[in-house]
Motif scaffolding. Sequence first.
Motif, mmCIF file in Angstrom:
data_model
loop_
_atom_site.group_PDB
_atom_site.id
_atom_site.type_symbol
_atom_site.label_atom_id
_atom_site.label_comp_id
_atom_site.label_asym_id
_atom_site.label_seq_id
_atom_site.Cartn_x
_atom_site.Cartn_y
_atom_site.Cartn_z
ATOM 1 N N GLU A 210 0.824 -1.201 0.000
ATOM 2 C CA GLU A 210 0.000 0.000 0.000
ATOM 3 C C GLU A 210 0.865 1.260 0.000
ATOM 4 O O GLU A 210 0.510 2.266 -0.623
ATOM 5 N N ASN A 211 2.003 1.228 0.689
ATOM 6 C CA ASN A 211 2.904 2.374 0.669
ATOM 7 C C ASN A 211 3.412 2.625 -0.753
ATOM 8 O O ASN A 211 3.506 3.766 -1.210
ATOM 9 N N ASN B 58 2.958 5.573 -6.056
ATOM 10 C CA ASN B 58 2.634 5.557 -7.482
ATOM 11 C C ASN B 58 1.620 6.626 -7.868
ATOM 12 O O ASN B 58 1.618 7.094 -9.012
ATOM 13 N N VAL B 59 0.724 7.008 -6.944
ATOM 14 C CA VAL B 59 -0.259 8.045 -7.281
ATOM 15 C C VAL B 59 0.248 9.442 -6.951
ATOM 16 O O VAL B 59 -0.356 10.431 -7.346
ATOM 17 N N PHE C 274 8.901 10.661 -0.197
ATOM 18 C CA PHE C 274 9.221 9.727 -1.266
ATOM 19 C C PHE C 274 10.605 9.935 -1.857
ATOM 20 O O PHE C 274 11.091 9.089 -2.594
ATOM 21 N N ILE C 275 11.268 11.027 -1.494
ATOM 22 C CA ILE C 275 12.670 11.156 -1.872
ATOM 23 C C ILE C 275 13.525 10.207 -1.034
ATOM 24 O O ILE C 275 14.647 9.872 -1.380
ATOM 25 N N VAL D 112 -2.806 12.648 0.241
ATOM 26 C CA VAL D 112 -3.483 11.556 -0.459
ATOM 27 C C VAL D 112 -4.710 11.151 0.344
ATOM 28 O O VAL D 112 -4.615 10.881 1.545
ATOM 29 N N CYS D 113 -5.864 11.134 -0.328
ATOM 30 C CA CYS D 113 -7.126 10.722 0.290
ATOM 31 C C CYS D 113 -7.436 9.277 -0.083
ATOM 32 O O CYS D 113 -7.035 8.789 -1.144
ATOM 33 N N SER D 114 -8.185 8.607 0.763
ATOM 34 C CA SER D 114 -8.757 7.308 0.417
ATOM 35 C C SER D 114 -10.233 7.492 0.123
ATOM 36 O O SER D 114 -10.826 8.488 0.513
ATOM 37 N N GLY D 115 -10.821 6.532 -0.578
ATOM 38 C CA GLY D 115 -12.266 6.594 -0.731
ATOM 39 C C GLY D 115 -12.811 6.307 -2.101
ATOM 40 O O GLY D 115 -14.021 6.230 -2.260
#
Length: 226
Positions: free
Chosen positions: A31-32, A37-38, A84-85, A102-105
């Motif tokens: 998931e990380n 990726n997004v 992410f660096i 980043v949102c979930s849903g």
Amino acid sequence: IFVAETKSWREAQDYCRGLFYDLISIHSAVENEAVYNVSASQNVWIGLFKDSWKWSDGSNTSFRYWKPRQPTNSPGQNCVAAVFIDKGQWNDLNCVGKQPFVCSGENLILIKENRTWIEAMGYCREHHIDLVHITTKHIQGKVAETAKNATSPHVWIGLRYTCEFNFWFWTKSTSACYQNWAPGQGPEGTYACDVTGAIQATGRQQWVGLPETEKLNFICYANTGK
């Protein structure tokens, strides 16, 4: 859902809860990687905050991916960003700093098993995130499209009625005002206690109130990467 606009952690949480579900929770290395990726940014807010390090959406997971010597637990550094660096490792930061987030849903799963509303909620929370909340017209469209494949005439959503106070509410607190009730339902309806919300699987696919003991298919929010 990656949001490039920079906000404080609390502003980002409010934004996600109003338009989607919540800030993203990360339950595994897979998931990380999906969040990476997004994301088009080096740093993004995620849903972890310092209250014995809990997730904003209430997820129960022991997965952590801290940078070396993190968290520092310095005063005021009570919110977490994925950096992410640094391979997507996590850093505790001051919550008022501005970051993308980043949102979930938007990941929805239709469970084609007939369960009571309580059983459906428990299943979603154990295996995914929660029963779906419909807080915008956009989410209504996605839920309606998903519900078309149901094997029951209605599909449970995360909406519940309180007879004590005579109003409907989402099981997770939200300030969303969007509604899509069928005629005579919702604020126009008269209900006994133990009534919960469902969406019609066909037709106009509006919301109705049904006894929570009915057994229906249901839609869960799914974790990123699943």
